[in-house]
Design a protein around this motif. Structure first.
Motif, PDB file in Angstrom:
ATOM      1  N   PRO A  68       0.818  -1.212   0.000  1.00  0.00           N
ATOM      2  CA  PRO A  68       0.000   0.000   0.000  1.00  0.00           C
ATOM      3  C   PRO A  68       0.855   1.266   0.000  1.00  0.00           C
ATOM      4  O   PRO A  68       2.071   1.182   0.152  1.00  0.00           O
ATOM      5  CB  PRO A  68      -0.801  -0.130   1.294  1.00  0.00           C
ATOM      6  N   PRO A  69       0.255   2.429  -0.143  1.00  0.00           N
ATOM      7  CA  PRO A  69       1.027   3.675  -0.163  1.00  0.00           C
ATOM      8  C   PRO A  69       1.852   3.843   1.109  1.00  0.00           C
ATOM      9  O   PRO A  69       1.463   3.385   2.183  1.00  0.00           O
ATOM     10  CB  PRO A  69      -0.057   4.768  -0.253  1.00  0.00           C
ATOM     11  N   ILE A  70       3.010   4.459   0.969  1.00  0.00           N
ATOM     12  CA  ILE A  70       3.890   4.664   2.101  1.00  0.00           C
ATOM     13  C   ILE A  70       4.124   6.155   2.293  1.00  0.00           C
ATOM     14  O   ILE A  70       3.779   6.964   1.438  1.00  0.00           O
ATOM     15  CB  ILE A  70       5.245   3.941   1.898  1.00  0.00           C
ATOM     16  N   THR A  71       4.729   6.510   3.422  1.00  0.00           N
ATOM     17  CA  THR A  71       5.035   7.905   3.733  1.00  0.00           C
ATOM     18  C   THR A  71       6.543   8.079   3.825  1.00  0.00           C
ATOM     19  O   THR A  71       7.223   7.320   4.521  1.00  0.00           O
ATOM     20  CB  THR A  71       4.381   8.326   5.063  1.00  0.00           C
ATOM     21  N   LEU A  72       7.042   9.063   3.107  1.00  0.00           N
ATOM     22  CA  LEU A  72       8.476   9.344   3.092  1.00  0.00           C
ATOM     23  C   LEU A  72       8.757  10.538   3.986  1.00  0.00           C
ATOM     24  O   LEU A  72       8.139  11.592   3.859  1.00  0.00           O
ATOM     25  CB  LEU A  72       8.945   9.635   1.666  1.00  0.00           C
ATOM     26  N   ARG A  73       9.698  10.364   4.889  1.00  0.00           N
ATOM     27  CA  ARG A  73      10.104  11.439   5.794  1.00  0.00           C
ATOM     28  C   ARG A  73      11.390  12.037   5.251  1.00  0.00           C
ATOM     29  O   ARG A  73      12.383  11.329   5.078  1.00  0.00           O
ATOM     30  CB  ARG A  73      10.311  10.867   7.200  1.00  0.00           C
ATOM     31  N   VAL A  74      11.389  13.345   4.987  1.00  0.00           N
ATOM     32  CA  VAL A  74      12.511  14.001   4.313  1.00  0.00           C
ATOM     33  C   VAL A  74      13.061  15.105   5.203  1.00  0.00           C
ATOM     34  O   VAL A  74      12.322  15.959   5.672  1.00  0.00           O
ATOM     35  CB  VAL A  74      12.064  14.589   2.958  1.00  0.00           C
ATOM     36  N   THR A  75      14.357  15.062   5.426  1.00  0.00           N
ATOM     37  CA  THR A  75      15.050  16.088   6.202  1.00  0.00           C
ATOM     38  C   THR A  75      15.999  16.851   5.296  1.00  0.00           C
ATOM     39  O   THR A  75      16.794  16.247   4.587  1.00  0.00           O
ATOM     40  CB  THR A  75      15.846  15.456   7.362  1.00  0.00           C
TER      41      THR A  75
END
Lengths: 128, 159
Positions: free
Chosen positions: B148-155
């Protein structure tokens, strides 16, 4: 005419002293932390802990590693952190320790999200 | 998704207009056209005794960026399956360090590139996490074929 000062922009014709110190710390930090006296932090689930605060050095290298097993958590410069607003790292005794470089007046917080066998986190600070 | 990027004035080079002057160039004969010929000049080479400040900053970002992620600016991007998402754009720094990782356990394959067109055959592929350095005006697009769709955490941070 007022000139907007972008805090993220750097003049293109000069390498600042801060940048020089950061690169020195990045190279030297991994080789220096083992000689420093460490402090112990007990991980508590979902509670941010102030790990280090740079109030005395131009550059401070902070090293974190668990005593055993592993611990997962968020790291950031402020106490308010969430999975969406802070990077998540895993401190593992079998992996190289986590190191962060703090500039003057910067702080390092750690918020435990999962305890995977670790009973405490060993923190050391060094100024290259 | 970011739009209407404006390049910071510090990154814009002024255009100097010079009066037109008639220049007579000497005839050039036997101009070498390949590296194997004597006198050939590589247009992409740089003099070895000069390292520009931009190159220094790229190196500093590449080496020291991971040591500063705790002080960066972090936000999250939902990644729908098979749709490219703009996750970072460098519109104000000489070198922008970007650290990305997937929030969901397990994560999946990440296709990464400088434009919206990403495919497994032509784009860089990472699993769960990656670091990149963006030069001025460069952008970072990410796409995942994972369901399923995922969430990307970007710094993001500038050294």
């Amino acid at each position: 005419m007022t000139r907007f000062h972008d805090p993220y922009a750097r003049p293109s014709d000069a390498l600042g002293e801060v940048e020089r110190r950061i690169i020195v710390a990045a190279f030297a930090g991994p080789a220096l932390y083992q000689t420093e006296i460490a402090q112990i932090i007990t991980p508590v689930l979902n509670r941010p802990v102030l790990v280090a605060s740079n109030d005395k050095a131009d550059v401070l290298v902070v090293t974190m590693q668990p005593d055993t097993g592993a611990v997962q958590g968020l790291i950031g410069g402020q106490s308010v952190m969430s999975l969406q607003s802070a990077p998540q790292i895993v401190l593992d005794v079998s992996s190289p320790p986590l190191q962060q470089i703090l500039l003057p007046r910067e702080r390092l917080y750690f918020q435990t999200t999962a305890i995977l066998g670790a009973t405490c986190i060993i923190v050391s600070e060094v100024t290259p | 998704m970011k739009s209407n990027h404006v390049l910071h004035p510090a990154l814009v080079r002024p255009v100097h207009r010079v009066p037109s002057v008639e220049v007579v160039l000497p005839a050039v004969r036997n101009q070498p056209s390949s590296p194997s010929e004597p006198g050939w000049q590589d247009p992409y080479s740089r003099p070895s005794d000069e390292v520009s400040v931009a190159e220094w900053r790229v190196m500093i970002a590449a080496i020291a960026g991971r040591f500063r992620i705790s002080q960066g600016f972090t936000r999250s991007y939902p990644l729908p399956q098979n749709r490219s998402v703009l996750v970072a754009a460098n519109d104000r720094s000489i070198a922008l360090f970007v650290h990305a990782d997937v929030i969901e356990v397990g994560g999946g394959t990440l296709l990464v590139g400088p434009d919206i067109n990403l495919s497994s055959a032509t784009s860089a592929t990472f699993m769960n996490t990656f670091d990149q350095v963006l030069l001025p005006k460069e952008r970072l697009w990410v796409r995942t074929p994972t369901a399923p769709p995922i969430t990307l955490r970007v710094t993001e941070l500038t050294i």
